[in-house]
Design a protein around this motif. Sequence first.
Motif, short mmCIF file in Angstrom:
data_model
loop_
_atom_site.label_atom_id
_atom_site.label_comp_id
_atom_site.label_asym_id
_atom_site.label_seq_id
_atom_site.Cartn_x
_atom_site.Cartn_y
_atom_site.Cartn_z
N LEU A 114 84.16 -1.69 -114.07
CA LEU A 114 83.82 -2.27 -112.78
C LEU A 114 84.52 -1.45 -111.70
O LEU A 114 85.74 -1.26 -111.75
N LEU A 115 83.75 -0.94 -110.75
CA LEU A 115 84.31 -0.13 -109.67
C LEU A 115 84.26 -0.90 -108.36
O LEU A 115 83.23 -1.47 -108.01
N THR A 116 85.39 -0.91 -107.66
CA THR A 116 85.48 -1.55 -106.35
C THR A 116 85.90 -0.50 -105.34
O THR A 116 86.90 0.19 -105.54
N PHE A 117 85.14 -0.37 -104.26
CA PHE A 117 85.39 0.70 -103.30
C PHE A 117 86.02 0.16 -102.01
O PHE A 117 85.72 -0.93 -101.55
N ASP A 118 86.90 0.98 -101.43
CA ASP A 118 87.53 0.68 -100.15
C ASP A 118 86.67 1.30 -99.05
O ASP A 118 86.73 2.52 -98.81
N ASN A 119 85.87 0.47 -98.39
CA ASN A 119 84.93 1.00 -97.40
C ASN A 119 85.63 1.71 -96.25
O ASN A 119 85.04 2.59 -95.61
N SER A 120 86.88 1.34 -95.98
CA SER A 120 87.60 2.00 -94.88
C SER A 120 87.94 3.46 -95.22
O SER A 120 88.28 4.24 -94.33
N SER A 121 87.84 3.82 -96.51
CA SER A 121 88.15 5.20 -96.91
C SER A 121 86.93 6.10 -96.91
O SER A 121 87.04 7.30 -97.16
N LEU A 122 85.75 5.54 -96.63
CA LEU A 122 84.52 6.35 -96.65
C LEU A 122 84.56 7.39 -95.53
O LEU A 122 84.84 7.08 -94.38
N LYS A 123 84.28 8.64 -95.90
CA LYS A 123 84.28 9.74 -94.94
C LYS A 123 83.01 10.57 -95.10
O LYS A 123 82.55 10.79 -96.21
N ALA A 144 73.86 27.31 -75.30
CA ALA A 144 73.79 25.92 -74.82
C ALA A 144 72.84 25.09 -75.67
O ALA A 144 73.14 23.95 -76.02
N CYS A 145 71.72 25.68 -76.03
CA CYS A 145 70.74 24.98 -76.86
C CYS A 145 71.32 24.74 -78.26
O CYS A 145 71.14 23.67 -78.84
N LEU A 146 72.00 25.75 -78.79
CA LEU A 146 72.60 25.63 -80.12
C LEU A 146 73.60 24.49 -80.16
O LEU A 146 73.62 23.69 -81.11
N ASP A 147 74.44 24.40 -79.15
CA ASP A 147 75.46 23.36 -79.11
C ASP A 147 74.82 21.98 -79.11
O ASP A 147 75.28 21.06 -79.81
N SER A 148 73.75 21.82 -78.35
CA SER A 148 73.06 20.54 -78.28
C SER A 148 72.42 20.18 -79.63
O SER A 148 72.51 19.03 -80.09
N ILE A 149 71.80 21.16 -80.27
CA ILE A 149 71.15 20.93 -81.56
C ILE A 149 72.18 20.54 -82.63
O ILE A 149 71.97 19.61 -83.42
N VAL A 150 73.30 21.25 -82.64
CA VAL A 150 74.35 20.97 -83.63
C VAL A 150 74.91 19.56 -83.42
O VAL A 150 75.07 18.80 -84.38
N ASN A 151 75.21 19.20 -82.18
CA ASN A 151 75.76 17.87 -81.90
C ASN A 151 74.79 16.77 -82.32
O ASN A 151 75.20 15.75 -82.91
N THR A 152 73.52 16.98 -82.03
CA THR A 152 72.51 15.98 -82.40
C THR A 152 72.39 15.86 -83.91
O THR A 152 72.31 14.75 -84.46
N SER A 158 75.42 12.18 -89.94
CA SER A 158 76.56 11.31 -90.25
C SER A 158 76.06 9.89 -90.52
O SER A 158 76.50 9.22 -91.47
N ARG A 159 75.12 9.45 -89.70
CA ARG A 159 74.55 8.11 -89.87
C ARG A 159 73.69 8.03 -91.14
O ARG A 159 73.81 7.09 -91.94
N LEU A 161 73.68 9.94 -93.87
CA LEU A 161 74.42 10.12 -95.12
C LEU A 161 75.30 8.92 -95.42
O LEU A 161 75.50 8.57 -96.59
N THR A 162 75.83 8.28 -94.38
CA THR A 162 76.59 7.05 -94.61
C THR A 162 75.71 6.00 -95.27
O THR A 162 76.10 5.35 -96.25
N ARG A 163 74.51 5.83 -94.74
CA ARG A 163 73.57 4.88 -95.33
C ARG A 163 73.24 5.23 -96.77
O ARG A 163 73.32 4.39 -97.68
N ALA A 164 72.87 6.48 -97.01
CA ALA A 164 72.44 6.90 -98.35
C ALA A 164 73.58 6.81 -99.36
O ALA A 164 73.39 6.40 -100.51
N PHE A 165 74.78 7.21 -98.94
CA PHE A 165 75.94 7.20 -99.84
C PHE A 165 76.29 5.77 -100.23
O PHE A 165 76.58 5.48 -101.39
N ARG A 166 76.27 4.86 -99.27
CA ARG A 166 76.56 3.46 -99.58
C ARG A 166 75.53 2.88 -100.55
O ARG A 166 75.88 2.12 -101.46
N GLU A 167 74.28 3.24 -100.36
CA GLU A 167 73.25 2.76 -101.27
C GLU A 167 73.47 3.28 -102.67
O GLU A 167 73.30 2.56 -103.66
N GLU A 168 73.86 4.54 -102.78
CA GLU A 168 74.12 5.11 -104.10
C GLU A 168 75.34 4.48 -104.75
O GLU A 168 75.35 4.21 -105.95
#
Length: 205
Positions: A114-123, A144-152, A158-159, A161-168
């Motif tokens: 049985l595995l129990t995960f600490d959600n506060s440790s998710l990175k 300027a365009c590159l910086d905008s694309i990377v930030n987006t 991040s959003r 992968l967080t969803r997908a990782f939690r589902e897995e």
Amino acid sequence: MNNLTKSIFGLCAMCGALAMSSCSDNNPYIGSWVANNQSDITSQFPSATSVTSVMSIDFADNEQKTDGVVNISNVYDINETTASADSVYNIQLKATASISGTWTPDVDDSDDLLLTFDNSSLKIDIDRDGMTVVQDNGNAPSAACLDSIVNTAVTRWSRELTRAFREELSRYSVINDIEAKNEGKMLEFEIQSPETEVYFRRVEP
């Protein structure tokens, strides 16, 4: 020291050695493992051209060898195409999702954990410096365009992968029939929803 005393000490030493060996053999899955093959999970991300992942799992036990810490991570390779007002861009990036938790044996079956995960440790760590962005015509975008694309891209992935990782991870809350094979070099067990056999190889120190 008489022969009887020597025999008693010898028996105690042998029993101690056997007990240590037994404890070690009880948890043959202790150690670091990496999945045998990468998984194609593109279907989980409609906006992506392709996404693959490779899972690693690390089991450590406590002094009593009755339970312990588990760490799980996924390395993702992502390709996507995104459009701006004046061009189409092809993006490649690598990211790592990780989490810590604890493992305990299932009291009903010693081969189940049985595995129990600490959600506060998710990175979620996205390699910004390693990200490549190329216009459809093969040219690099302006700074300027590159910086905008990377930030987006970082914000979106991040959003996502967080969803997908939690589902897995939910599939790893109970792992069944865990077994080390090939002289402890291979690990296999079953996860649920859907029921799937997964295979790992030991990461040598």
